[in-house]
Write a protein that holds these residues in place. Structure first.
Motif, mmCIF file in Angstrom:
data_model
loop_
_atom_site.group_PDB
_atom_site.id
_atom_site.type_symbol
_atom_site.label_atom_id
_atom_site.label_comp_id
_atom_site.label_asym_id
_atom_site.label_seq_id
_atom_site.Cartn_x
_atom_site.Cartn_y
_atom_site.Cartn_z
ATOM 1 N N PRO A 32 0.812 -1.225 0.000
ATOM 2 C CA PRO A 32 0.000 0.000 0.000
ATOM 3 C C PRO A 32 0.844 1.274 0.000
ATOM 4 O O PRO A 32 0.470 2.274 -0.613
ATOM 5 C CB PRO A 32 -0.837 -0.103 1.270
ATOM 6 C CG PRO A 32 -0.199 -1.142 2.108
ATOM 7 C CD PRO A 32 0.538 -2.046 1.176
ATOM 8 N N LEU A 33 1.993 1.222 0.669
ATOM 9 C CA LEU A 33 2.851 2.406 0.679
ATOM 10 C C LEU A 33 3.417 2.697 -0.704
ATOM 11 O O LEU A 33 3.565 3.861 -1.081
ATOM 12 C CB LEU A 33 3.982 2.248 1.700
ATOM 13 C CG LEU A 33 3.561 2.420 3.155
ATOM 14 C CD1 LEU A 33 4.699 2.026 4.090
ATOM 15 C CD2 LEU A 33 3.112 3.845 3.427
ATOM 16 N N GLU A 34 3.715 1.661 -1.474
ATOM 17 C CA GLU A 34 4.212 1.882 -2.837
ATOM 18 C C GLU A 34 3.203 2.682 -3.645
ATOM 19 O O GLU A 34 3.578 3.593 -4.387
ATOM 20 C CB GLU A 34 4.497 0.541 -3.523
ATOM 21 C CG GLU A 34 5.725 -0.138 -3.018
ATOM 22 C CD GLU A 34 5.952 -1.520 -3.608
ATOM 23 O OE1 GLU A 34 7.113 -1.929 -3.669
ATOM 24 O OE2 GLU A 34 4.969 -2.197 -3.986
ATOM 25 N N LYS A 35 1.923 2.372 -3.476
ATOM 26 C CA LYS A 35 0.881 3.093 -4.210
ATOM 27 C C LYS A 35 0.749 4.530 -3.716
ATOM 28 O O LYS A 35 0.570 5.451 -4.502
ATOM 29 C CB LYS A 35 -0.452 2.369 -4.076
ATOM 30 C CG LYS A 35 -0.478 1.046 -4.796
ATOM 31 C CD LYS A 35 -1.811 0.364 -4.631
ATOM 32 C CE LYS A 35 -1.814 -0.985 -5.337
ATOM 33 N NZ LYS A 35 -3.097 -1.668 -5.201
ATOM 34 N N ILE A 36 0.822 4.717 -2.414
ATOM 35 C CA ILE A 36 0.647 6.041 -1.826
ATOM 36 C C ILE A 36 1.858 6.937 -2.101
ATOM 37 O O ILE A 36 1.720 8.117 -2.398
ATOM 38 C CB ILE A 36 0.397 5.932 -0.312
ATOM 39 C CG1 ILE A 36 -0.969 5.277 -0.060
ATOM 40 C CG2 ILE A 36 0.472 7.298 0.370
ATOM 41 C CD1 ILE A 36 -1.200 4.863 1.380
ATOM 42 N N LEU A 37 3.058 6.371 -2.016
ATOM 43 C CA LEU A 37 4.281 7.172 -2.102
ATOM 44 C C LEU A 37 4.715 7.472 -3.538
ATOM 45 O O LEU A 37 5.529 8.366 -3.759
ATOM 46 C CB LEU A 37 5.419 6.461 -1.362
ATOM 47 C CG LEU A 37 5.179 6.228 0.132
ATOM 48 C CD1 LEU A 37 6.298 5.376 0.721
ATOM 49 C CD2 LEU A 37 5.068 7.549 0.870
ATOM 50 N N ASN A 38 4.199 6.742 -4.509
ATOM 51 C CA ASN A 38 4.505 6.992 -5.924
ATOM 52 C C ASN A 38 6.004 7.125 -6.202
ATOM 53 O O ASN A 38 6.423 8.006 -6.950
ATOM 54 C CB ASN A 38 3.781 8.243 -6.423
ATOM 55 C CG ASN A 38 2.288 8.088 -6.409
ATOM 56 O OD1 ASN A 38 1.768 7.041 -6.770
ATOM 57 N ND2 ASN A 38 1.594 9.115 -5.955
#
Length: 85
Positions: A32-38
Motif C-alpha cells: 500500500p505504501l508503494e501506491k501512496i508514495l509513488n
C-alpha cells in the motif's frame, strides 16, 4: 564523500535484520505504501518509520503527498485489506 559521489568508492551498507514479527508487518505495509508514495520515498524505510511512530514523517507525508492523516489512514487500511485478500 567526493569518491563516493564520483563512483570511485561504492558503499556497501550492512542490512539490518528485524524480528520476524516486524518483518511481517513491514511486508504488509510495503504494497500500500508503494501506491501512496509513488516512488517518492522508499516504502520499506517508510514502513519502518511508521511502525516506530515517527510523527514528523507522518506529518510530512500528509503535507506533501496526501491531504490529510485521515485520508492516509483510509488508504493504508484499504490497501492492506486488498493486499491480504
Amino acid at each position: 564523500i567526493l569518491k563516493v559521489s564520483q563512483g570511485v568508492i561504492v558503499p556497501q551498507p550492512r542490512p539490518i535484520h528485524y524480528s520476524p514479527e516486524i518483518e511481517k508487518l513491514v511486508e504488509k505495509l510495503i504494497p500500500p505504501l508503494e501506491k501512496i508514495l509513488n516512488g517518492q520515498l522508499d516504502p520499506r524505510w517508510t514502513a519502518l518509520r511508521l511502525l516506530e511512530g515517527d510523527d514528523s514523517l507522518i506529518k510530512a507525508i500528509c503535507h506533501y503527498l496526501s491531504p490529510s492523516i485521515e485520508e492516509l489512514e483510509v488508504k493504508l487500511k484499504h490497501e492492506l485489506k486488498a493486499s491480504t485478500v
